[in-house]
Design a protein around this motif. Sequence first.
Motif, PDB file in Angstrom:
ATOM      1  N   GLY A 104       0.836  -1.183   0.000  1.00 44.47           N
ATOM      2  CA  GLY A 104       0.000   0.000   0.000  1.00 44.47           C
ATOM      3  C   GLY A 104       0.873   1.236   0.000  1.00 44.47           C
ATOM      4  O   GLY A 104       1.719   1.424  -0.879  1.00 44.47           O
ATOM      5  N   ASN A 105       0.685   2.098   1.003  1.00 40.53           N
ATOM      6  CA  ASN A 105       1.522   3.286   1.105  1.00 40.53           C
ATOM      7  C   ASN A 105       2.976   2.933   1.370  1.00 40.53           C
ATOM      8  O   ASN A 105       3.883   3.678   1.019  1.00 40.53           O
ATOM      9  CB  ASN A 105       1.007   4.212   2.210  1.00 40.53           C
ATOM     10  N   SER A 106       3.195   1.804   2.010  1.00 45.85           N
ATOM     11  CA  SER A 106       4.553   1.295   2.209  1.00 45.85           C
ATOM     12  C   SER A 106       4.631  -0.128   1.681  1.00 45.85           C
ATOM     13  O   SER A 106       3.625  -0.836   1.623  1.00 45.85           O
ATOM     14  CB  SER A 106       4.946   1.331   3.687  1.00 45.85           C
ATOM     15  N   LYS A 107       5.816  -0.515   1.299  1.00 45.94           N
ATOM     16  CA  LYS A 107       6.042  -1.855   0.775  1.00 45.94           C
ATOM     17  C   LYS A 107       7.253  -2.422   1.492  1.00 45.94           C
ATOM     18  O   LYS A 107       8.380  -2.004   1.252  1.00 45.94           O
ATOM     19  CB  LYS A 107       6.284  -1.811  -0.733  1.00 45.94           C
ATOM     20  N   THR A 156       9.473   2.892  -0.774  1.00 44.90           N
ATOM     21  CA  THR A 156       8.534   3.991  -0.604  1.00 44.90           C
ATOM     22  C   THR A 156       8.130   4.527  -1.973  1.00 44.90           C
ATOM     23  O   THR A 156       8.906   4.463  -2.930  1.00 44.90           O
ATOM     24  CB  THR A 156       9.147   5.133   0.225  1.00 44.90           C
ATOM     25  N   THR A 157       6.914   5.050  -2.068  1.00 45.63           N
ATOM     26  CA  THR A 157       6.416   5.620  -3.321  1.00 45.63           C
ATOM     27  C   THR A 157       6.102   7.088  -3.076  1.00 45.63           C
ATOM     28  O   THR A 157       5.000   7.427  -2.627  1.00 45.63           O
ATOM     29  CB  THR A 157       5.170   4.867  -3.796  1.00 45.63           C
ATOM     30  N   GLY A 199       2.674   8.985  -3.766  1.00 42.78           N
ATOM     31  CA  GLY A 199       1.733   7.966  -4.202  1.00 42.78           C
ATOM     32  C   GLY A 199       1.904   7.562  -5.642  1.00 42.78           C
ATOM     33  O   GLY A 199       1.046   6.885  -6.214  1.00 42.78           O
ATOM     34  N   SER A 208       9.219   3.857  -7.146  1.00 42.76           N
ATOM     35  CA  SER A 208       9.538   3.498  -5.762  1.00 42.76           C
ATOM     36  C   SER A 208      11.043   3.408  -5.570  1.00 42.76           C
ATOM     37  O   SER A 208      11.785   3.145  -6.511  1.00 42.76           O
ATOM     38  CB  SER A 208       8.899   2.147  -5.383  1.00 42.76           C
TER      39      SER A 208
END
Length: 266
Positions: free
Chosen positions: A58-61, A93-94, A97, A101
């Motif tokens: 999601g917001n973090s991977k 991180t993206t 959004g 990444s």
Amino acid sequence: MLKHRAVIISPVACALGVVVALGLAANLAGAQTASDKDKQKKEGWETGLNAGLNLTRGNSKTMLLNGGILSEYKKSSNEFRLDIQGAYGESATTPGGGSNSTEQTTVQNVKGIADYKRLVSERDYGYANVELLHDHMADIDYRLIAGPGLGHFFLKSDLNILSAEGGVAYMRQQLSDDVHNTVNLRLAQRYETKFLAGSKLWESAEYLPAFNDFGNYLINFEVGAEAAMTERVNLRVVFLDQFNSRPAQDKARNDLQLNAGIGFKL
């Protein structure tokens, strides 16, 4: 610096206190004896595997894997223990959004220990052990520790084991681009208590100061627990604290690690 160490030592001391308290409770709760099945267990190899996984999306991977193998052999006056454990983690991180990444490794280590004991009496023994470590995040390309020594079992039963050891250890390690060789004093102890349901608690500590400079030392501490789910499957939690008084350049002296997962008895 003293305040920093106090913060680290406090949870370690609490964890050790819990382990010792539970072990004493097990002894006082009824002078338990091993089950008939445990008594009939043949001498020889006992091997187990363990593995853990943590994922976020999601917001973090993020991904964190840990696992290993522990194999123990006991027959007559001989005891052998092989323990190999490792962990790997990465995160991404993206920004904003978006689809782009940035990935980075957060954990990458592996450690192997081979330990041999030869009983010379019911409670006394000689030992020889070898340890090999790689820790990418701590800039430890490799650390080899090997040496002999003597030990004594203060408790030695089917349910409780408490031992202490003293010896000499040769250490060779490569930190970044520097290779270091030292001869160290080794002092260690280990406590383990088992419950009739197949669960167990354990704790171990190891102190390795260099003979030529006692300000150059390693401290390794471990406390763990296994709760049996079935005869062969258990839940497993292990806390590790590794302190190096002379770490690689720009690296922290203390590394803490908490691993949780599932264990399988072969």
